[in-house]
Every structure is written in structure tokens, then in C-alpha cells.
Motif scaffolding. Structure first.
Motif, PDB file in Angstrom:
ATOM      1  N   SER A  80       6.442 -16.111  11.556  1.00  0.00           N
ATOM      2  CA  SER A  80       6.641 -14.803  11.180  1.00  0.00           C
ATOM      3  C   SER A  80       5.273 -13.905  11.357  1.00  0.00           C
ATOM      4  O   SER A  80       4.235 -14.109  10.793  1.00  0.00           O
ATOM      5  CB  SER A  80       7.053 -14.211   9.682  1.00  0.00           C
ATOM      6  N   HIS A  81       5.411 -13.037  12.431  1.00  0.00           N
ATOM      7  CA  HIS A  81       4.435 -11.967  12.469  1.00  0.00           C
ATOM      8  C   HIS A  81       4.861 -10.596  12.526  1.00  0.00           C
ATOM      9  O   HIS A  81       4.028  -9.697  12.833  1.00  0.00           O
ATOM     10  CB  HIS A  81       3.647 -12.400  14.217  1.00  0.00           C
ATOM     11  N   ASN A  82       6.063 -10.490  12.190  1.00  0.00           N
ATOM     12  CA  ASN A  82       6.537  -8.931  11.890  1.00  0.00           C
ATOM     13  C   ASN A  82       7.757  -9.179  10.661  1.00  0.00           C
ATOM     14  O   ASN A  82       8.098 -10.207  10.575  1.00  0.00           O
ATOM     15  CB  ASN A  82       7.089  -8.268  12.956  1.00  0.00           C
ATOM     16  N   LEU A  83       7.755  -8.163  10.135  1.00  0.00           N
ATOM     17  CA  LEU A  83       8.826  -8.256   8.950  1.00  0.00           C
ATOM     18  C   LEU A  83      10.241  -8.698   9.290  1.00  0.00           C
ATOM     19  O   LEU A  83      10.979  -9.237   8.479  1.00  0.00           O
ATOM     20  CB  LEU A  83       8.993  -6.820   8.369  1.00  0.00           C
ATOM     21  N   TRP A  84      10.571  -8.344  10.588  1.00  0.00           N
ATOM     22  CA  TRP A  84      12.009  -8.448  10.980  1.00  0.00           C
ATOM     23  C   TRP A  84      12.288  -9.984  11.076  1.00  0.00           C
ATOM     24  O   TRP A  84      13.374 -10.433  10.552  1.00  0.00           O
ATOM     25  CB  TRP A  84      12.295  -7.830  12.130  1.00  0.00           C
ATOM     26  N   TRP A  85      11.377 -10.755  11.635  1.00  0.00           N
ATOM     27  CA  TRP A  85      11.570 -11.957  11.846  1.00  0.00           C
ATOM     28  C   TRP A  85      11.512 -12.852  10.365  1.00  0.00           C
ATOM     29  O   TRP A  85      12.390 -13.742  10.292  1.00  0.00           O
ATOM     30  CB  TRP A  85      10.413 -12.847  12.584  1.00  0.00           C
ATOM     31  N   LEU A  86      10.578 -12.442   9.244  1.00  0.00           N
ATOM     32  CA  LEU A  86      10.650 -12.969   7.960  1.00  0.00           C
ATOM     33  C   LEU A  86      12.025 -12.699   7.292  1.00  0.00           C
ATOM     34  O   LEU A  86      12.486 -13.597   6.663  1.00  0.00           O
ATOM     35  CB  LEU A  86       9.518 -12.152   7.157  1.00  0.00           C
ATOM     36  N   PHE A 121      14.945 -12.294   8.844  1.00  0.00           N
ATOM     37  CA  PHE A 121      15.868 -13.128   9.417  1.00  0.00           C
ATOM     38  C   PHE A 121      15.758 -14.679   9.061  1.00  0.00           C
ATOM     39  O   PHE A 121      16.846 -14.994   8.886  1.00  0.00           O
ATOM     40  CB  PHE A 121      15.781 -12.860  11.120  1.00  0.00           C
ATOM     41  N   SER A 122      14.631 -15.174   9.310  1.00  0.00           N
ATOM     42  CA  SER A 122      14.433 -16.548   8.897  1.00  0.00           C
ATOM     43  C   SER A 122      14.731 -16.940   7.427  1.00  0.00           C
ATOM     44  O   SER A 122      15.630 -17.537   6.996  1.00  0.00           O
ATOM     45  CB  SER A 122      13.077 -16.968   9.386  1.00  0.00           C
ATOM     46  N   TYR A 123      13.657 -16.446   6.681  1.00  0.00           N
ATOM     47  CA  TYR A 123      13.728 -16.701   5.322  1.00  0.00           C
ATOM     48  C   TYR A 123      14.828 -16.010   4.439  1.00  0.00           C
ATOM     49  O   TYR A 123      15.461 -16.709   3.677  1.00  0.00           O
ATOM     50  CB  TYR A 123      12.190 -16.414   4.551  1.00  0.00           C
ATOM     51  N   GLY A 124      15.000 -14.703   4.852  1.00  0.00           N
ATOM     52  CA  GLY A 124      16.029 -14.077   4.206  1.00  0.00           C
ATOM     53  C   GLY A 124      17.399 -14.273   4.613  1.00  0.00           C
ATOM     54  O   GLY A 124      18.452 -14.907   3.462  1.00  0.00           O
ATOM     55  N   LEU A 125      17.796 -14.089   5.763  1.00  0.00           N
ATOM     56  CA  LEU A 125      19.239 -14.413   6.297  1.00  0.00           C
ATOM     57  C   LEU A 125      19.649 -15.892   6.382  1.00  0.00           C
ATOM     58  O   LEU A 125      20.518 -16.413   5.770  1.00  0.00           O
ATOM     59  CB  LEU A 125      19.468 -13.683   7.561  1.00  0.00           C
ATOM     60  N   ILE A 126      18.725 -16.523   7.246  1.00  0.00           N
ATOM     61  CA  ILE A 126      19.162 -18.093   7.384  1.00  0.00           C
ATOM     62  C   ILE A 126      18.977 -18.783   6.216  1.00  0.00           C
ATOM     63  O   ILE A 126      19.709 -19.770   5.868  1.00  0.00           O
ATOM     64  CB  ILE A 126      18.244 -18.731   8.529  1.00  0.00           C
ATOM     65  N   GLY A 127      17.968 -18.666   5.608  1.00  0.00           N
ATOM     66  CA  GLY A 127      17.607 -19.462   4.203  1.00  0.00           C
ATOM     67  C   GLY A 127      18.654 -19.103   3.208  1.00  0.00           C
ATOM     68  O   GLY A 127      19.137 -19.932   2.413  1.00  0.00           O
ATOM     69  N   GLY A 171      -0.634  -6.367   5.910  1.00  0.00           N
ATOM     70  CA  GLY A 171      -0.796  -5.005   5.454  1.00  0.00           C
ATOM     71  C   GLY A 171       0.589  -4.561   4.971  1.00  0.00           C
ATOM     72  O   GLY A 171       0.823  -3.362   4.876  1.00  0.00           O
ATOM     73  N   TRP A 172       1.692  -5.452   4.724  1.00  0.00           N
ATOM     74  CA  TRP A 172       3.080  -4.857   4.433  1.00  0.00           C
ATOM     75  C   TRP A 172       2.846  -4.604   2.876  1.00  0.00           C
ATOM     76  O   TRP A 172       2.063  -4.814   2.084  1.00  0.00           O
ATOM     77  CB  TRP A 172       3.934  -5.920   4.500  1.00  0.00           C
ATOM     78  N   SER A 173       3.922  -3.445   2.484  1.00  0.00           N
ATOM     79  CA  SER A 173       3.807  -3.082   1.401  1.00  0.00           C
ATOM     80  C   SER A 173       4.546  -4.195   0.340  1.00  0.00           C
ATOM     81  O   SER A 173       5.111  -4.825   0.453  1.00  0.00           O
ATOM     82  CB  SER A 173       4.487  -1.652   1.321  1.00  0.00           C
ATOM     83  N   ILE A 174       4.464  -3.677  -1.066  1.00  0.00           N
ATOM     84  CA  ILE A 174       4.808  -4.678  -2.078  1.00  0.00           C
ATOM     85  C   ILE A 174       6.424  -4.551  -1.756  1.00  0.00           C
ATOM     86  O   ILE A 174       7.151  -5.726  -1.852  1.00  0.00           O
ATOM     87  CB  ILE A 174       4.731  -4.129  -3.287  1.00  0.00           C
ATOM     88  N   SER A 175       6.830  -3.373  -1.667  1.00  0.00           N
ATOM     89  CA  SER A 175       8.372  -3.030  -1.451  1.00  0.00           C
ATOM     90  C   SER A 175       8.964  -3.816  -0.056  1.00  0.00           C
ATOM     91  O   SER A 175      10.059  -4.530   0.055  1.00  0.00           O
ATOM     92  CB  SER A 175       9.063  -1.700  -1.378  1.00  0.00           C
ATOM     93  N   GLU A 176       8.275  -3.957   1.096  1.00  0.00           N
ATOM     94  CA  GLU A 176       8.654  -4.562   2.151  1.00  0.00           C
ATOM     95  C   GLU A 176       8.509  -6.139   2.190  1.00  0.00           C
ATOM     96  O   GLU A 176       9.508  -6.753   2.416  1.00  0.00           O
ATOM     97  CB  GLU A 176       7.531  -4.214   3.280  1.00  0.00           C
ATOM     98  N   VAL A 177       7.569  -6.544   1.267  1.00  0.00           N
ATOM     99  CA  VAL A 177       7.586  -8.130   1.163  1.00  0.00           C
ATOM    100  C   VAL A 177       8.641  -8.474   0.225  1.00  0.00           C
ATOM    101  O   VAL A 177       9.491  -9.626   0.260  1.00  0.00           O
ATOM    102  CB  VAL A 177       6.193  -8.628   0.757  1.00  0.00           C
ATOM    103  N   THR A 178       8.844  -7.646  -0.916  1.00  0.00           N
ATOM    104  CA  THR A 178       9.831  -7.944  -1.928  1.00  0.00           C
ATOM    105  C   THR A 178      11.327  -7.901  -1.375  1.00  0.00           C
ATOM    106  O   THR A 178      12.119  -8.845  -1.753  1.00  0.00           O
ATOM    107  CB  THR A 178       9.801  -6.991  -3.173  1.00  0.00           C
ATOM    108  N   LEU A 179      11.458  -7.278  -0.201  1.00  0.00           N
ATOM    109  CA  LEU A 179      12.816  -7.265   0.188  1.00  0.00           C
ATOM    110  C   LEU A 179      13.198  -8.543   0.997  1.00  0.00           C
ATOM    111  O   LEU A 179      14.374  -8.788   0.834  1.00  0.00           O
ATOM    112  CB  LEU A 179      12.777  -6.211   1.514  1.00  0.00           C
ATOM    113  N   THR A 180      12.350  -9.344   1.263  1.00  0.00           N
ATOM    114  CA  THR A 180      12.661 -10.640   1.919  1.00  0.00           C
ATOM    115  C   THR A 180      13.124 -11.433   0.683  1.00  0.00           C
ATOM    116  O   THR A 180      14.310 -12.211   0.895  1.00  0.00           O
ATOM    117  CB  THR A 180      11.312 -11.583   2.291  1.00  0.00           C
TER     118      THR A 180
END
Length: 412
Positions: A92-98, A100-106, A38-47
Motif C-alpha cells: 500500500s502506497h495509496n489509500l485505495w490499495w489499502l 482494496f487489499s485489507y478492507g475488501l479482500i481481507g 499523512g492520511w487523516s484519522i477518518s481515512e485510516v479508520t475507513l480501512t
């Protein structure tokens, strides 16, 4: 794994970049993630934005580290962090983990790894500087060609989170094996019988700049802006490819995923093609032609309703996008010398990071507020029209030297 065969190192660099370039397939995850959580387009795009922004920043540190410790350790560390980041995204079950993992570490892994083949191969191929840097980053552009259709099928069979786990393990294996081949040539090495032509000499700096020296020239900032503008245009479309295809041509998610894979080949082809062209007509002329093409393409894009025509137009857009990354490493080596191209071009890649923070969020916001992508695409066309002035103005930096004196740190 040591070898004196520069083409073996080049091939390993391409495979390394293919694994890293899978990040460009992010748009196939957008719809499944928004539906499942149920995340928005902008929230997912932010990853995706975080990942590319961090890439642009960490590439600079990768370039510094590479100059001090050699390319192999940087490549292996970058590959390991990228694979780990994607794998951890499966939890990932919340945006912050996504994020952190895919965005920051990756993203850190992407930045450390991306700069290595570029900095290594520009030293092994002074005779084919444009072409080889295009090949070096062409693999990065081709990453989505493989990953987009594979990820789409995996998402349908095992779900979006498990797909992250499978892909992360695959990326780790490929980057560790190919990264082991990364090494610099011996000091003073050059191909047997090769020397610069008069035209090549006129388009290149007279000596190797250090980073602090390069930053004092207006040319470094001009190249930064060239890369930023070109990247903004292409990455806006890349971040929303699958939804754009579905909205404008009414195709299914599976067909859109296949289209993403096909047009991503344009990213790869453009990196090699425009880099090769830049060896023939100069880097400046190449950027001018790419910007002019994009004025026409982005203005025309909102009117395309045919899936086949959409694929062709977007393919050429991504060719121009990839062409910026294929041409700019050679552009940088021309203007500032190949010796310190790691940190000098690594810092220039912050333009990629800032473009990724602006372009995707801009087009996602315009889509949410206006209900279509047309307005954003027309704005990009206008920006490209103004941008054509920059490659006309830029020239190589020249040190001011008095007769018999050492070069001053003053540049034209």
C-alpha cells in the motif's frame, strides 16, 4: 482432517477464529499510517470500517455456501483470502490499495471464515449451545491480544508495511491448518443421554426455520437490532482504542499498544462469559444486563485519567461487546433452530457490517470536530439506555397451528 471428537473440532475452531480476530488490532496501525503517509484519522479508520462491513455482508454468502458444499471448503477459502488481503496491504502506497487489499479482500475472507465455526459447533453441542458458541467466537475476540503487541514491535523494527506481509503469511498458515478440521456432525446426531429441559423448550422455537421463513418474523429483525446496537457501542471504542488511551491517560504508543492487547482479552472473555451466563438466565436477560452496564461504563469513561482504571473500564466494555457475539448465535439457534443457522445468522451479521460503517466513523468524526472523545462516549451511553427496552420485549416465534393441521406461516 476428519474426526468424531467434537472437542478437537472446537479447539480447531478457536485457533481459526484467533487468526481472523487479529483484525481487532487495527488501532495499532492507525498512528503509524497517519504519520508515514499523512492520511487523516477518518481515512485510516475507513480501512477497518470496510473490512468489518464486508465481513458482515460476506458472512451471509458463506452461510449459504456452507449449507450447500460443507464447512471445510468455506473455511479454507475464507482463510486464504484473509491472509492474502493482509499480505497485499504491504504494497500500500495509496489509500485505495489499502482499502482494496485489507478492507475488501481481507473482509471477504473474514466473513466467509467467521460463520464456519459458529455454524459447525452449534450443531455439535446442542447441550451447551450458549457456552460453545461463546467459545467459538471467543477466539475471534482474543485475536488482538496476540496481534496488538506483536504488531507494535514489528512496526517499530521493520515498519508498518512489512508488518502486514509477516502477519498475512502467519494468518494464512494458521487458518489453512485449523480450517481443515471443520466438518458437520452426522444427520440427527446428538450427545448420548441428552434431552431438552422444560425451560430450554420454552425459550426455543418448535421447528427449524428456513431463511425466508425467519425473515417473516419480527423476532429476526429484533435480534438484528440487538446485535447492531451492541456492536455500534463496542466497535466505536475498538476502532480508536490506542488513540483514546494515549489522549485520556497520556501513555506512550508502546504502552497504549500493550493496553490494547490486554483489553482485547475482555472481548474474548466476554464472548465466553456472557454466553455461559445466557445458558443460566436466558439470552434476553443477558442482553438487558449488558446494555445496562454499558450505560454506566460509557458515561464514566471520559473522566478516567488513570491507565490502570482505563484498562479495567475498557476491558468490561469489550466484555459486553464480545458478549453480543457470544450470545447471539445461540439466540438465533434458539429462535430459529440449528439446521439453517448458517444463512440465518450469516445474514444477521449484516448488523455487524452496518455498525462498523456507523460506529467508528461517528467517533472519529466527533473527535475531529470537537477535539475530544467525550461527547461521542456520552451519546453512546444514551443510546444504550434506550436499548435496554428491546431485550425486555423480544420473545420466541411461535407458529400458529390449528388442531390436526400443518403449521401455517404465521408467527406471533
Amino acid at each position: 482432517m476428519r474426526t468424531n471428537n467434537r472437542w478437537v473440532i472446537a479447539i480447531a475452531g478457536v485457533f481459526f477464529q484467533i487468526a481472523l480476530g487479529a483484525v481487532y488490532a487495527w488501532s495499532v496501525f492507525r498512528v503509524p499510517l497517519t504519520k508515514q503517509f499523512g492520511w487523516s484519522i477518518s481515512e485510516v479508520t475507513l480501512t477497518f470500517t470496510i473490512s468489518i462491513f464486508v465481513l458482515g455482508c460476506s458472512a451471509f454468502f458463506g452461510g449459504l455456501w456452507l449449507n450447500r458444499k460443507g464447512p471445510r471448503i468455506v473455511a479454507l477459502t475464507g482463510g486464504a483470502l484473509y491472509g492474502l488481503g493482509v499480505f497485499l496491504a504491504s504494497f500500500s502506497h495509496n489509500l485505495w490499495w489499502l482499502y482494496f487489499s485489507y478492507g475488501l479482500i481481507g473482509g471477504i475472507g473474514l466473513g466467509l471464515g467467521y460463520i464456519v465455526p459458529v455454524a459447525v459447533l452449534v450443531k455439535w453441542f446442542p447441550d451447551k449451545r450458549g457456552l460453545i458458541t461463546g467459545i467459538a467466537v471467543g477466539g475471534f475476540g482474543a485475536g488482538a491480544l496476540i496481534t496488538a503487541p506483536v504488531a507494535t514491535r514489528l512496526i517499530q523494527s521493520v515498519g508498518v508495511l512489512s508488518t502486514f506481509a509477516y502477519l498475512g503469511i502467519g494468518y494464512l498458515i494458521v487458518t489453512i491448518i485449523s480450517g481443515s478440521f471443520m466438518q458437520n456432525p452426522p444427520d440427527g446426531w446428538k450427545p448420548e443421554g441428552w434431552s431438552l429441559t422444560a425451560r430450554e423448550t420454552s425459550e426455543r422455537a418448535g421447528h427449524d426455520f428456513v431463511l425466508s421463513e425467519a425473515l417473516k418474523t419480527w423476532q429476526w429483525w429484533a435480534l438484528w437490532l440487538l446485535l447492531f446496537l451492541n456492536t455500534c457501542a463496542g466497535i466505536s471504542v475498538i476502532s480508536q482504542e490506542a488513540p483514546i488511551f494515549q489522549e485520556l491517560t497520556k501513555v506512550s504508543a508502546v504502552v497504549a499498544g500493550g493496553m490494547v492487547g490486554v483489553v482485547s482479552l475482555g472481548n474474548a472473555v466476554g464472548r465466553v462469559f456472557w454466553a455461559w451466563v445466557s445458558d443460566l438466565i436466558t439470552r434476553r436477560a443477558t442482553f438487558f444486563v449488558m446494555f445496562l452496564l454499558q450505560v454506566l461504563l460509557f458515561w464514566f469513561l471520559p473522566n478516567v485519567a488513570s491507565a490502570s482504571l482505563m484498562t479495567i473500564v475498557t476491558f468490561v466494555v469489550l466484555m459486553c461487546y464480545g458478549g453480543g457475539f457470544g450470545t447471539m448465535p445461540a439466540f438465533t439457534a434458539d429462535y430459529f433452530g440449528p439446521k439453517n443457522v448458517g444463512p440465518i445468522y450469516g445474514l444477521m451479521l449484516t448488523a455487524w457490517g452496518f455498525a462498523s460503517a456507523f460506529g467508528p466513523l461517528f467517533i472519529a468524526h466527533m473527535r475531529e470536530t470537537t477535539g475530544s472523545y467525550s461527547g461521542a462516549l456520552r451519546v453512546i451511553a444514551g443510546v444504550m439506555a434506550v436499548s435496554t427496552l428491546l431485550p425486555v420485549l423480544v420473545r420466541p416465534p411461535r407458529a400458529s397451528v390449528a388442531p390436526g393441521a400443518a403449521p401455517e406461516k404465521k408467527f406471533a
